[in-house]
Design an enzyme around this catalytic site. Structure first.
Site, PDB file in Angstrom:
ATOM      1  N   HIS A  17      32.953  38.914  69.412  1.00 51.23           N
ATOM      2  CA  HIS A  17      34.334  38.449  69.248  1.00 51.23           C
ATOM      3  C   HIS A  17      35.090  39.349  68.270  1.00 51.23           C
ATOM      4  CE1 HIS A  17      32.514  34.280  70.215  1.00 51.23           C
ATOM      5  NE2 HIS A  17      33.246  34.618  71.256  1.00 51.23           N
ATOM      6  N   LYS A  41      33.570  18.647  74.338  1.00 48.93           N
ATOM      7  CA  LYS A  41      32.333  19.354  73.982  1.00 48.93           C
ATOM      8  C   LYS A  41      31.845  18.911  72.614  1.00 48.93           C
ATOM      9  CE  LYS A  41      32.483  23.907  76.237  1.00 48.93           C
ATOM     10  NZ  LYS A  41      32.655  25.350  75.939  1.00 48.93           N
ATOM     11  N   ARG A  90      32.147  40.973  79.158  1.00 44.57           N
ATOM     12  CA  ARG A  90      30.873  41.602  78.798  1.00 44.57           C
ATOM     13  C   ARG A  90      30.213  42.250  80.004  1.00 44.57           C
ATOM     14  NH1 ARG A  90      28.781  36.196  76.133  1.00 44.57           N
ATOM     15  NH2 ARG A  90      29.780  35.598  78.048  1.00 44.57           N
ATOM     16  N   SER A 129      27.823  33.215  71.979  1.00 43.71           N
ATOM     17  CA  SER A 129      27.677  32.191  70.931  1.00 43.71           C
ATOM     18  C   SER A 129      26.493  31.284  71.241  1.00 43.71           C
ATOM     19  CB  SER A 129      28.944  31.338  70.827  1.00 43.71           C
ATOM     20  OG  SER A 129      30.026  32.126  70.442  1.00 43.71           O
TER      21      SER A 129
HETATM   22  O1  PNS Z   1      35.257  30.833  74.473  1.00 45.14           O
HETATM   23  P1  PNS Z   1      35.443  30.117  75.775  1.00 45.14           P
HETATM   24  O2  PNS Z   1      34.835  28.733  75.713  1.00 45.14           O
HETATM   25  O3  PNS Z   1      34.973  30.913  76.953  1.00 45.14           O
HETATM   26  O4  PNS Z   1      37.048  29.933  75.940  1.00 45.14           O
HETATM   27  C1  PNS Z   1      37.596  29.242  77.032  1.00 45.14           C
HETATM   28  C2  PNS Z   1      39.101  28.970  76.804  1.00 45.14           C
HETATM   29  C3  PNS Z   1      39.324  28.277  75.483  1.00 45.14           C
HETATM   30  C4  PNS Z   1      39.868  30.271  76.811  1.00 45.14           C
HETATM   31  C5  PNS Z   1      39.615  28.088  77.978  1.00 45.14           C
HETATM   32  O5  PNS Z   1      38.718  27.023  78.193  1.00 45.14           O
HETATM   33  C6  PNS Z   1      41.001  27.502  77.724  1.00 45.14           C
HETATM   34  O6  PNS Z   1      41.962  28.219  77.609  1.00 45.14           O
HETATM   35  N1  PNS Z   1      41.059  26.170  77.623  1.00 45.14           N
HETATM   36  C7  PNS Z   1      42.280  25.457  77.349  1.00 45.14           C
HETATM   37  C8  PNS Z   1      42.643  24.535  78.513  1.00 45.14           C
HETATM   38  C9  PNS Z   1      43.372  25.311  79.599  1.00 45.14           C
HETATM   39  O7  PNS Z   1      44.404  25.916  79.378  1.00 45.14           O
HETATM   40  N2  PNS Z   1      42.843  25.265  80.837  1.00 45.14           N
HETATM   41  C10 PNS Z   1      43.503  25.875  81.974  1.00 45.14           C
HETATM   42  C11 PNS Z   1      42.796  27.082  82.490  1.00 45.14           C
HETATM   43  S1  PNS Z   1      41.406  26.563  83.468  1.00 45.14           S
END
Ligand code: PNS
Length: 164
Positions: A17, A41, A90, A129
């Site tokens: 990150h 979560k 990645r 993570s």
């Molecule tokens: O680190 P991660 O868990 O891969 O991040 C995922 C994240 C936070 C980028 C994604 O889950 C997100 O933006 N969630 C907020 C809800 C949202 O906007 N959902 C619509 C797109 S499916």
């Protein structure tokens, strides 16, 4: 001013990150790293802890701001007039999920929020993570995965949880 948001769970932030944050901070005038407060979560660290870890790790990057959000990313981005999301890629295994996320955000925002991908530096391409948490849970060495202060916090937190 070119602004972007780097959203994620960051539970916890890894060197992978941090690599994306440092490189994206050179591309944009201002980068907001925003931690998703996902009620669905059970994270290892609270949002507050994750924000503090990110603040500490990025204190020498003047154009990086740390924040948190809940709800849809497009609503958060709209509120702060941000039109670009940054995500790290990645490997090909990330692609399908990331493509779906990016397409959904572009569709839902009617084109207002686009996504830019940075490929993770090769040395960190194996890092996640969840992998770091698993290594730590079994007492493995995570010194090449996260900064020392984060490793200490992970082991402390695991002890608290397990009563070890
Ligand atoms: O680190 P991660 O868990 O891969 O991040 C995922 C994240 C936070 C980028 C994604 O889950 C997100 O933006 N969630 C907020 C809800 C949202 O906007 N959902 C619509 C797109 S499916």
């Amino acid at each position: 001013m070119k602004r972007a948001v780097y959203p994620g769970s960051f539970d916890p932030m890894t060197y992978g990150h941090l690599d994306i944050i440092k490189r994206a901070s050179k591309v944009f005038d201002e980068l907001t790293v925003s931690v998703l407060d996902n009620k669905g979560k059970t994270p290892l660290f609270s949002v507050n802890d994750r924000v503090n870890i990110l603040k500490d790790a990025t204190k020498d990057l003047p154009n990086v701001k740390i924040d948190s959000f809940s709800g849809l990313l497009i609503d958060y981005a709209k509120k702060y007039d941000i039109h670009v999301a940054v995500r790290g890629l990645r490997a090909i295994t990330d692609f399908e999920y990331e493509l779906q996320l990016a397409q959904t955000n572009r569709k839902l925002s009617k084109g207002a929020l686009d996504t830019i991908f940075l490929t993770t530096s090769l040395e960190y391409s194996y890092l996640s993570s969840s992998g770091v948490k698993e290594i730590a849970r079994f007492g493995g060495d995570i010194s090449e995965c996260v900064p020392d202060f984060v490793a200490d916090l992970i082991f402390e937190r695991l002890k608290e949880i397990d009563g070890r």
